[in-house]
Design a protein around this motif. Structure first.
Motif, PDB file in Angstrom:
ATOM      1  N   PRO A 105      82.477 -72.561 -54.102  1.00 48.41           N
ATOM      2  CA  PRO A 105      81.448 -71.749 -54.834  1.00 48.41           C
ATOM      3  C   PRO A 105      80.592 -71.109 -54.117  1.00 48.41           C
ATOM      4  O   PRO A 105      80.076 -71.872 -52.999  1.00 48.41           O
ATOM      5  CB  PRO A 105      80.916 -72.592 -56.031  1.00 48.41           C
ATOM      6  CG  PRO A 105      80.948 -73.900 -55.646  1.00 48.41           C
ATOM      7  CD  PRO A 105      82.287 -74.089 -54.593  1.00 48.41           C
ATOM      8  N   ARG A 106      79.821 -70.031 -54.467  1.00 48.28           N
ATOM      9  CA  ARG A 106      78.600 -69.373 -53.827  1.00 48.28           C
ATOM     10  C   ARG A 106      79.023 -68.917 -52.219  1.00 48.28           C
ATOM     11  O   ARG A 106      78.353 -69.259 -51.383  1.00 48.28           O
ATOM     12  CB  ARG A 106      77.308 -70.361 -53.767  1.00 48.28           C
ATOM     13  CG  ARG A 106      77.083 -70.524 -55.170  1.00 48.28           C
ATOM     14  CD  ARG A 106      75.777 -71.644 -55.255  1.00 48.28           C
ATOM     15  NE  ARG A 106      76.172 -72.984 -54.849  1.00 48.28           N
ATOM     16  CZ  ARG A 106      76.684 -73.787 -55.685  1.00 48.28           C
ATOM     17  NH1 ARG A 106      77.190 -73.750 -56.750  1.00 48.28           N
ATOM     18  NH2 ARG A 106      76.843 -75.007 -54.958  1.00 48.28           N
ATOM     19  N   THR A 107      80.194 -68.563 -52.091  1.00 48.64           N
ATOM     20  CA  THR A 107      80.536 -68.014 -50.818  1.00 48.64           C
ATOM     21  C   THR A 107      81.569 -66.802 -50.844  1.00 48.64           C
ATOM     22  O   THR A 107      82.460 -66.713 -51.957  1.00 48.64           O
ATOM     23  CB  THR A 107      81.263 -69.112 -49.963  1.00 48.64           C
ATOM     24  OG1 THR A 107      81.356 -68.525 -48.665  1.00 48.64           O
ATOM     25  CG2 THR A 107      82.531 -69.656 -50.557  1.00 48.64           C
ATOM     26  N   THR A 108      81.515 -65.945 -50.182  1.00 46.86           N
ATOM     27  CA  THR A 108      82.554 -64.491 -50.128  1.00 46.86           C
ATOM     28  C   THR A 108      83.912 -64.969 -49.620  1.00 46.86           C
ATOM     29  O   THR A 108      84.811 -64.625 -50.089  1.00 46.86           O
ATOM     30  CB  THR A 108      81.819 -63.436 -49.624  1.00 46.86           C
ATOM     31  OG1 THR A 108      81.299 -63.648 -48.299  1.00 46.86           O
ATOM     32  CG2 THR A 108      80.643 -63.176 -50.535  1.00 46.86           C
ATOM     33  N   TRP A 109      83.826 -65.625 -48.247  1.00 46.29           N
ATOM     34  CA  TRP A 109      84.959 -65.953 -47.720  1.00 46.29           C
ATOM     35  C   TRP A 109      85.043 -67.524 -47.298  1.00 46.29           C
ATOM     36  O   TRP A 109      83.869 -68.210 -47.206  1.00 46.29           O
ATOM     37  CB  TRP A 109      85.372 -65.213 -46.353  1.00 46.29           C
ATOM     38  CG  TRP A 109      85.384 -63.640 -46.950  1.00 46.29           C
ATOM     39  CD1 TRP A 109      84.650 -62.689 -47.186  1.00 46.29           C
ATOM     40  CD2 TRP A 109      86.729 -63.036 -46.941  1.00 46.29           C
ATOM     41  NE1 TRP A 109      85.178 -61.532 -47.586  1.00 46.29           N
ATOM     42  CE2 TRP A 109      86.617 -61.724 -47.357  1.00 46.29           C
ATOM     43  CE3 TRP A 109      88.113 -63.588 -46.652  1.00 46.29           C
ATOM     44  CZ2 TRP A 109      87.714 -60.637 -47.490  1.00 46.29           C
ATOM     45  CZ3 TRP A 109      88.954 -62.730 -46.601  1.00 46.29           C
ATOM     46  CH2 TRP A 109      88.910 -61.244 -47.211  1.00 46.29           C
ATOM     47  N   GLN A 110      86.158 -68.167 -47.231  1.00 51.43           N
ATOM     48  CA  GLN A 110      86.226 -69.278 -46.677  1.00 51.43           C
ATOM     49  C   GLN A 110      87.058 -69.663 -45.225  1.00 51.43           C
ATOM     50  O   GLN A 110      88.035 -68.645 -45.124  1.00 51.43           O
ATOM     51  CB  GLN A 110      86.628 -70.434 -47.759  1.00 51.43           C
ATOM     52  CG  GLN A 110      87.473 -69.953 -48.673  1.00 51.43           C
ATOM     53  CD  GLN A 110      87.717 -70.482 -50.085  1.00 51.43           C
ATOM     54  OE1 GLN A 110      87.759 -72.030 -49.818  1.00 51.43           O
ATOM     55  NE2 GLN A 110      87.953 -69.854 -51.017  1.00 51.43           N
ATOM     56  N   ALA A 111      86.966 -70.420 -44.591  1.00 44.78           N
ATOM     57  CA  ALA A 111      87.590 -70.468 -43.392  1.00 44.78           C
ATOM     58  C   ALA A 111      87.980 -71.888 -42.958  1.00 44.78           C
ATOM     59  O   ALA A 111      87.437 -72.966 -43.330  1.00 44.78           O
ATOM     60  CB  ALA A 111      86.836 -69.978 -42.065  1.00 44.78           C
ATOM     61  N   VAL A 112      89.106 -72.105 -42.439  1.00 46.48           N
ATOM     62  CA  VAL A 112      89.790 -73.255 -41.813  1.00 46.48           C
ATOM     63  C   VAL A 112      90.225 -73.151 -40.479  1.00 46.48           C
ATOM     64  O   VAL A 112      91.055 -72.389 -40.151  1.00 46.48           O
ATOM     65  CB  VAL A 112      90.824 -73.747 -42.946  1.00 46.48           C
ATOM     66  CG1 VAL A 112      91.533 -75.286 -42.299  1.00 46.48           C
ATOM     67  CG2 VAL A 112      90.454 -73.790 -44.334  1.00 46.48           C
ATOM     68  N   TYR A 113      89.694 -74.086 -39.662  1.00 43.35           N
ATOM     69  CA  TYR A 113      90.201 -74.111 -38.305  1.00 43.35           C
ATOM     70  C   TYR A 113      91.113 -75.281 -38.106  1.00 43.35           C
ATOM     71  O   TYR A 113      90.547 -76.497 -38.444  1.00 43.35           O
ATOM     72  CB  TYR A 113      89.043 -74.323 -37.521  1.00 43.35           C
ATOM     73  CG  TYR A 113      89.637 -74.424 -35.665  1.00 43.35           C
ATOM     74  CD1 TYR A 113      90.426 -73.968 -35.252  1.00 43.35           C
ATOM     75  CD2 TYR A 113      88.671 -75.394 -35.239  1.00 43.35           C
ATOM     76  CE1 TYR A 113      90.744 -74.036 -33.738  1.00 43.35           C
ATOM     77  CE2 TYR A 113      89.052 -75.713 -33.751  1.00 43.35           C
ATOM     78  CZ  TYR A 113      90.059 -75.057 -33.062  1.00 43.35           C
ATOM     79  OH  TYR A 113      90.435 -75.389 -31.800  1.00 43.35           O
ATOM     80  N   TYR A 114      92.430 -75.174 -37.832  1.00 41.21           N
ATOM     81  CA  TYR A 114      93.182 -76.273 -37.708  1.00 41.21           C
ATOM     82  C   TYR A 114      93.298 -76.851 -36.427  1.00 41.21           C
ATOM     83  O   TYR A 114      93.961 -76.450 -35.449  1.00 41.21           O
ATOM     84  CB  TYR A 114      94.680 -75.861 -38.062  1.00 41.21           C
ATOM     85  CG  TYR A 114      94.750 -75.251 -39.604  1.00 41.21           C
ATOM     86  CD1 TYR A 114      95.262 -75.871 -40.438  1.00 41.21           C
ATOM     87  CD2 TYR A 114      94.839 -73.903 -39.757  1.00 41.21           C
ATOM     88  CE1 TYR A 114      95.246 -75.639 -41.988  1.00 41.21           C
ATOM     89  CE2 TYR A 114      94.646 -73.272 -41.044  1.00 41.21           C
ATOM     90  CZ  TYR A 114      95.111 -74.265 -42.120  1.00 41.21           C
ATOM     91  OH  TYR A 114      95.175 -73.586 -43.403  1.00 41.21           O
ATOM     92  N   LEU A 115      92.518 -77.878 -36.381  1.00 36.45           N
ATOM     93  CA  LEU A 115      92.193 -78.579 -35.041  1.00 36.45           C
ATOM     94  C   LEU A 115      93.253 -79.930 -34.552  1.00 36.45           C
ATOM     95  O   LEU A 115      93.843 -79.549 -33.411  1.00 36.45           O
ATOM     96  CB  LEU A 115      90.845 -79.487 -35.045  1.00 36.45           C
ATOM     97  CG  LEU A 115      90.300 -80.124 -34.027  1.00 36.45           C
ATOM     98  CD1 LEU A 115      90.236 -79.452 -32.874  1.00 36.45           C
ATOM     99  CD2 LEU A 115      89.382 -80.844 -34.199  1.00 36.45           C
TER     100      LEU A 115
END
Length: 184
Positions: A105-115
């Motif tokens: 919630p309360r975000t326009t985009w989300q990101a995942v860095y696959y470490l």
């Protein structure tokens, strides 16, 4: 109620510096205290989500300058002028861990860095509300940064491998797009 299909994108950026920074960041995370989450259909062995607004975390300081050029390219692709990280946290999934369907919630985009994925296919799965079906982020691999709209329901599927998976997640907010060249 009328349902219409809207097209959008997911963006995958290969972090070229990944092999240089991977073990240093994993070492930092391995030596950090973290919480666990084990409720309903969520089981995450180690995470620091309760501290998601702390941008002084040492692992984040290590990757922040590295990911900036990638975020800049994404910002330009979206025709925006500014990108802000609004939360950051790590999650480590041991075998049988899962983070079932959710959104941010309360975000326009989300990101995942696959470490850390150890060659396993443990990519994020997205839910297509229009087609009522799951979509796998098939091309995602260790060292990639995957950015997708904040309203997409998604999950980290059950870790059926014998290896740990580590991700760094963050929420992104962009300013208004510059679409002045589009016909009205």
């Amino acid at each position: 109620m009328k349902i219409i299909k809207l097209n959008t994108v997911g963006i995958i950026s290969e972090i070229e510096e990944h092999n240089t920074i991977k073990y240093k960041i994993l070492d930092i995370i391995d030596n950090m205290k973290g919480g666990t989450l084990d409720e309903n259909d969520i089981k995450i062995s180690k995470l620091d989500h309760t501290d998601h607004e702390n941008y002084e975390k040492s692992y984040f300081k290590e990757i922040q300058t590295i990911i900036q050029p990638y975020l800049y390219d994404i910002t330009k692709y979206l025709k925006c002028g500014k990108c802000e990280i609004s939360s950051v946290w790590f999650q480590q999934y041991q075998p049988d861990d899962i983070h079932n369907w959710h959104l941010h919630p309360r975000t326009t985009w989300q990101a995942v860095y696959y470490l850390e994925m150890n060659g396993e296919k443990l990519e994020t799965e997205l839910y297509d509300s229009y087609k009522n079906e799951m979509i796998k982020a098939h091309d995602v691999k260790e060292g990639d940064l995957f950015v997708f709209p904040g309203n997409f329901i998604h999950r980290a599927p059950k870790n059926i491998s014998g290896n740990r998976k580590t991700i760094i997640a963050f929420n992104l907010d962009f300013d208004s797009p510059r679409l002045t060249n589009l016909p009205l």
